[in-house]
Design a protein around this motif. Structure first.
Motif, short mmCIF file in Angstrom:
data_model
loop_
_atom_site.label_atom_id
_atom_site.label_comp_id
_atom_site.label_asym_id
_atom_site.label_seq_id
_atom_site.Cartn_x
_atom_site.Cartn_y
_atom_site.Cartn_z
N GLN A 1 -8.77 6.57 22.40
CA GLN A 1 -7.99 5.81 22.67
C GLN A 1 -6.73 5.90 21.76
O GLN A 1 -5.59 5.41 22.17
CB GLN A 1 -8.68 4.44 22.46
N GLN A 2 -6.87 6.61 20.63
CA GLN A 2 -5.74 6.67 19.66
C GLN A 2 -4.73 7.64 20.33
O GLN A 2 -3.30 7.45 19.76
CB GLN A 2 -6.22 7.25 18.28
N TYR A 3 -4.93 7.98 21.41
CA TYR A 3 -3.90 9.01 21.99
C TYR A 3 -3.01 8.20 23.00
O TYR A 3 -2.17 8.72 23.66
CB TYR A 3 -4.47 10.23 22.66
N LEU A 4 -3.28 6.87 23.09
CA LEU A 4 -2.44 6.09 24.11
C LEU A 4 -1.25 5.96 23.29
O LEU A 4 -0.24 6.24 23.97
CB LEU A 4 -3.14 4.71 24.42
N THR A 5 -1.13 5.54 22.29
CA THR A 5 -0.01 5.13 21.25
C THR A 5 0.50 6.39 20.43
O THR A 5 1.60 6.49 20.08
CB THR A 5 -0.09 3.77 20.63
N LEU A 6 -0.26 7.12 20.23
CA LEU A 6 -0.44 8.37 19.15
C LEU A 6 0.07 7.49 17.77
O LEU A 6 0.17 8.62 16.90
CB LEU A 6 0.89 9.07 19.47
N ASN A 7 -0.02 6.52 17.32
CA ASN A 7 0.36 5.81 16.17
C ASN A 7 -0.80 6.04 15.21
O ASN A 7 -0.37 6.04 13.87
CB ASN A 7 0.74 4.40 16.43
N GLU A 8 -1.81 6.28 15.72
CA GLU A 8 -3.11 6.34 14.49
C GLU A 8 -3.30 7.72 14.25
O GLU A 8 -4.32 8.14 13.54
CB GLU A 8 -4.16 5.52 15.08
N LEU A 9 -2.55 8.57 14.95
CA LEU A 9 -2.54 10.03 14.94
C LEU A 9 -2.40 10.81 13.39
O LEU A 9 -1.37 10.11 12.61
CB LEU A 9 -2.22 11.06 15.82
N THR A 10 -3.03 11.76 12.77
CA THR A 10 -2.47 12.15 11.55
C THR A 10 -1.10 12.83 11.90
O THR A 10 -0.93 13.32 13.13
CB THR A 10 -3.55 13.34 10.78
N PRO A 11 -0.28 13.38 11.11
CA PRO A 11 1.06 14.03 11.22
C PRO A 11 0.81 15.42 11.94
O PRO A 11 1.48 15.65 13.02
CB PRO A 11 1.58 14.02 9.75
#
Length: 388
Positions: A185-195
């Protein structure tokens, strides 16, 4: 996630049955990515899916081999490829009309698009599309399982499936083992991914766009609903990108999206048919909220003249007028040359029928409460619903 009450039925059976021998999305994976997907889900295939899993393994070996060949023959060209024009991204929630808008935009002779084979085999489409596509053309159904839209290897496709085939984590991977619930689910917005993870995602998309631009260097029209929540990252990857967003009556969006996910899970599951997926209603309700919180947050990042918006209902009522306006706002140019092609497409599809739904009062109340900002933002709060 929220836990709503059990949902009503939304026409469980797909409009068109997915053929037994038709490839699943997972047939496009390379061996390492297929191994990771299968073992992460503890090899919990349904007995009825052992044959499918075996064919995926065979395809994965083929994909790995020809991916290596494409790297040797085209790797340098892909690395150096710089498309002449930045992509045009079609944005909007699932079932909002993004496919129809995409189909209309690609009637423009100056536009290109990723087709189903490109997204199925991004590792080796440059070296195999001329001979593999004709060989396996019979395998795909003529229509998508959830509606009356044409399907086929040459038809436009969501680039999210190309990312899946490239081994990039995606919420779509949950369709393989849907009994386990939503994933990535973190790949929906990408905002919670590491750089590092965000850079890897951007690299994968840029590589895919460079790959298909080698075949056709016209402006690419890209369509994947999850991109609606990724505007910030898309602008980082493609600073000159343009965006065309479509909205639709939420009381039609909701049941249609419910049907979409159930149909896709039934068609793509490696765990066999399940009477119900108890996570889908919460997933559908929450995903729109997450998607549009991200979109509204990132909207100010889009420079003037790079975002146009249409409503599905207006597009259906006046497709040529609405698209002409979008062309003018985005400075896409040459709409007079596009109009005859668009008119032909509209004439060919004038008998297209959308699915129809009736929401139970308690379900409608839930949707209105959870999606209230969308109702307000896009002018659906007080309007009568458009059914179908």
């Amino acid at each position: 996630m929220s836990q709503p009450k059990p949902a009503q039925s939304y026409g469980r059976d797909p409009v068109h049955r997915y053929p037994l021998l038709a490839p699943r999305f997972w047939h496009g994976l390379r061996m390492g990515d297929w191994y990771r997907l299968a073992t992460k889900n503890r090899l919990r295939f349904a007995p009825s899916q052992f044959g499918t899993a075996t064919t995926i393994t065979s395809f994965a070996a083929f994909n790995s081999t020809f991916a290596a060949l494409q790297r040797v023959t085209h790797g340098r060209r892909i690395r150096l490829m710089r498309p002449k024009q930045a992509p045009l991204f079609v944005l909007g929630h699932w079932r909002s009309g993004t496919t129809m808008l995409h189909e209309m935009l690609i009637r423009d002779p100056q536009h290109s698009y990723p087709n189903t084979y490109d997204c199925f085999a991004p590792h080796h489409c440059l070296v195999t599309h001329m001979w593999i596509r004709p060989m396996i053309g019979w395998m795909l159904p003529k229509k998508r399982p959830m509606d009356n839209v044409a399907a086929g290897w040459a038809c436009p496709q969501e680039d999210e499936f190309a990312l899946c085939s490239l081994g990039v984590p995606s919420p779509y991977m949950g369709m393989a083992f849907p009994k386990h619930g939503p994933v990535n689910q973190q790949y929906l917005t990408l905002n919670e991914l590491t750089p590092e993870e965000r850079e890897a995602w951007k690299h994968a998309l840029k590589t895919f766009i460079a790959t298909i631009s080698i075949k056709d260097d016209r402006r690419l029209v890209m369509k994947s609903p999850p991109h609606t929540a990724r505007v910030r990252t898309l602008l980082e990857a493609f600073p000159s990108a343009k965006f065309l967003h479509i909205s639709r009556d939420p009381l039609t969006l909701y049941p249609s999206t419910m049907r979409l996910w159930k149909s896709l899970c039934d068609a793509q599951s490696l765990q066999g048919y399940q009477a119900d997926y108890d996570w889908i209603e919460s997933y559908v309700l929450d995903s729109l909220v997450t998607m549009y919180e991200a979109f509204e947050r990132d909207r100010p990042l889009i420079p003037p003249g790079r975002l146009a918006e249409v409503r599905y209902e207006d597009l259906v009522a006046d497709p040529i007028g609405q698209l002409r306006r979008a062309y003018e706002e985005l400075d896409l140019g040459g709409f007079d040359e596009v109009e005859p092609h668009l008119a032909d497409y509209l004439g060919d599809n004038r008998d297209y029928k959308t699915n129809r739904y009736d929401l139970a009062p308690e379900v409608e109340a839930r949707v209105r409460e959870r999606w209230a900002p969308y109702f307000e933002r896009y002018g659906y709060a007080e309007t009568a619903t458009e059914k179908g």
